[in-house]
Design an enzyme around this catalytic site. Structure first.
Site, PDB file in Angstrom:
ATOM      1  N   HIS A  49       0.816  -1.213   0.000  1.00  0.00           N
ATOM      2  CA  HIS A  49       0.000   0.000   0.000  1.00  0.00           C
ATOM      3  C   HIS A  49       0.853   1.268   0.000  1.00  0.00           C
ATOM      4  O   HIS A  49       1.934   1.310   0.596  1.00  0.00           O
ATOM      5  CB  HIS A  49      -0.921   0.014   1.220  1.00  0.00           C
ATOM      6  CG  HIS A  49      -1.962  -1.055   1.196  1.00  0.00           C
ATOM      7  ND1 HIS A  49      -3.134  -0.936   0.483  1.00  0.00           N
ATOM      8  CD2 HIS A  49      -2.013  -2.271   1.789  1.00  0.00           C
ATOM      9  CE1 HIS A  49      -3.863  -2.033   0.644  1.00  0.00           C
ATOM     10  NE2 HIS A  49      -3.203  -2.858   1.436  1.00  0.00           N
ATOM     11  N   ILE A 338      -1.316  -6.953  13.453  1.00  0.00           N
ATOM     12  CA  ILE A 338      -0.669  -6.479  12.226  1.00  0.00           C
ATOM     13  C   ILE A 338      -1.599  -6.759  11.039  1.00  0.00           C
ATOM     14  O   ILE A 338      -1.348  -7.625  10.199  1.00  0.00           O
ATOM     15  CB  ILE A 338       0.719  -7.122  12.043  1.00  0.00           C
ATOM     16  CG1 ILE A 338       1.539  -6.991  13.338  1.00  0.00           C
ATOM     17  CG2 ILE A 338       1.457  -6.478  10.888  1.00  0.00           C
ATOM     18  CD1 ILE A 338       1.803  -5.555  13.774  1.00  0.00           C
ATOM     19  N   CYS A 404       0.558 -25.124 -17.460  1.00  0.00           N
ATOM     20  CA  CYS A 404      -0.057 -23.796 -17.338  1.00  0.00           C
ATOM     21  C   CYS A 404       0.996 -22.715 -17.105  1.00  0.00           C
ATOM     22  O   CYS A 404       0.907 -21.612 -17.649  1.00  0.00           O
ATOM     23  CB  CYS A 404      -1.067 -23.773 -16.196  1.00  0.00           C
ATOM     24  SG  CYS A 404      -2.494 -24.859 -16.398  1.00  0.00           S
TER      25      CYS A 404
END
Length: 481
Positions: A49, A338, A404
């Site tokens: 963030h 946290i 994949c």
């Protein structure tokens, strides 16, 4: 006798081990599971963030921005997947615009770099698939995404290279103060240590109460997610948030480091009684419907039918708003509560705590021969020439097991012998991404089990899916018949 014992090997414990391994200290980490990062750390939004959301002046705010900056350098040094995509907090009304303005003011006060409020037209130019009725957005270019379990594994591996010991499958049953030191009793042994750091996630309150009266209460919260197939890669190219509420940052739509799109989470408070029962991380029809509805508010055309996996994770929320990083009794420290932005703040949290311990008398002498690097072979990202060279050196690179994700037999075998080796099929997945593609291990899973059994010289019946004794196979079919 250890100088420091860390309880918990999530992102907080691994980051602490990494930072403390830089000093001449005898450090160990005690973890109840058989690997690092198998709880909250592996099941979250994987966002680093920018730092505009936390309340100015809080630990969250200070350590978020600092942690985001530190993560960039750590990921570069330790070869950890990270993409700086930038984030958008989208406004859907005039009221939301007021929230965006408040977040911008917070971001400025928190020293978030380069944030700006942008118009509807600018947002839609950046993300044409967003709801055409939006009013504008907050843009934070410093926001990024990371591979969260690789982040923890990498820091743990560097810590191990520098002498830190990890004890897995050990549950802490009691902590006794013995003079100036502690005895940490687990289900397997007793560890003597001078300092204890409680980084036990959703169990941090229980560990705390082994040495002191309660000062906080856990309020675990479940968040559910969709993970979309690579066909949906162009859905969005930034981390797209809605305006935050009291329960979280809203339903996000964001790319992952592997190119998939992740959608979620919702927020459902759960009882502490069901933590670790399997019900705590169960997906629910109601929860996934909430996530789908929220996602379509941001991206009306999002194709959730292309989901390849649903999962959920637990936030280690407490009844205190801020991070809890403090001394409880002499030489015993909590790193608790946290929650988001905990993944982002982890390295800064560690430095903050180490400085606090230093002020209280911890002697720190830096190692002269510290190893602060880690490199891995990424066959699926290599050039044709590099692949040919790898195959020439090791023919196992010539056998693709996970179609994949183009993961080879060599990748899988080497994951079982790296500094922090895989202990299970999911452990291999976290180290190699084998089984993370469209088929989710439907094709490669049986072959991965065979390779693990062969490489470790054990029976396929002994191979675990994830946790200790989570055996995939129970008997040979001929025995049943």
């Amino acid at each position: 006798m250890y100088d420091i014992t860390i309880i918990g090997a999530g992102i907080s414990g691994c980051s602490l081990a990494y930072e403390l391994s830089k000093y001449d200290l005898k450090v160990c980490v005690v973890e109840a599971e058989n690997d690092v990062a198998v709880k909250t750390t592996k099941a979250n939004s994987a966002i680093l963030h920018a730092g505009y959301d936390p309340k100015p002046g809080s630990l969250n705010a200070r350590l978020n921005v600092e942690g985001s900056h530190l993560a960039k350098e750590i990921c570069r040094k330790l070869d950890i997947p990270r993409k700086q995509l930038g984030s958008l907090v989208v406004a859907f009304s005039e009221e939301d615009i007021k929230t965006v303005e408040e977040l911008y003011d917070r971001g400025v006060k928190n020293n978030v770099p380069d944030i700006q409020i942008i118009s509807k037209e600018e947002v839609l130019e950046m993300e044409p698939h967003l709801n055409q009725e939006i009013y504008g957005a907050l843009y934070a270019p410093s926001a990024a995404v990371v591979n969260p379990w690789e982040y923890a594994i990498a820091m743990a591996e560097v810590a191990i290279q520098n002498g830190v010991t990890f004890y897995f499958n050990q549950t802490v049953e009691g902590i006794t103060k013995k003079g100036d030191d502690f005895e940490v009793k687990t289900n397997l042994e007793t560890i003597n240590t001078k300092y204890v750091i409680n980084a036990a996630g959703v169990h941090a309150d229980s560990i705390h109460e082994m040495v002191a009266e309660p000062t906080f209460k856990m309020k675990p919260c479940r968040g559910e997610y969709y993970l979309l197939d690579l066909e949906e890669t162009d859905t969005v190219h930034h981390i797209v948030f809605q305006c935050p509420t009291k329960v979280g940052k809203g339903i996000l739509v964001a790319p992952t480091t592997h190119g998939n799109i992740i959608v979620g989470p919702n927020a459902t408070n759960i009882s502490e009684d069901i933590v670790n029962t399997g019900q705590d991380t169960a997906n629910t029809t109601l929860g996934l419907n909430d996530v789908a509805e929220g996602a379509r508010k941001s991206v009306p055309t999002i194709n959730l039918a292309n989901s390849i996996r649903n999962f959920s994770g637990i936030r280690a929320n407490t009844d205190r708003e801020d991070f809890i990083i403090e001394e409880v009794i002499p030489n015993f420290y909590d790193v608790a509560g946290i929650k988001s932005p905990g993944l982002t703040a982890a390295p800064a949290n560690s430095l903050y705590l180490i400085e606090l311990m230093k002020e209280k008398g911890l002697v720190l002498n830096e190692k002269e021969d510290y190893i602060d690097k880690r490199r891995r072979i990424h066959f699926n990202q290599a050039s044709i020439e590099e692949k040919q060279q790898l195959i020439q050196e090791n023919p196992d690179y010539g056998r693709i097991i996970c179609r994949c994700e183009n993961i080879t037999e060599a990748d899988i075998r080497e994951s079982l012998h790296q500094t922090l080796p895989a202990q299970s099929v999911d452990g291999v997945k976290r180290r190699t991404i084998a089984g993370m593609g469209r088929c989710q291990g439907g094709f490669c899973g049986p072959r991965v089990v065979e390779i693990i059994a062969d490489e470790l010289n054990i029976s396929p019946l002994e191979v675990d899916l994830d946790r200790l004794n989570s055996h995939i196979l129970v008997s040979q079919s001929k025995e049943v018949l």
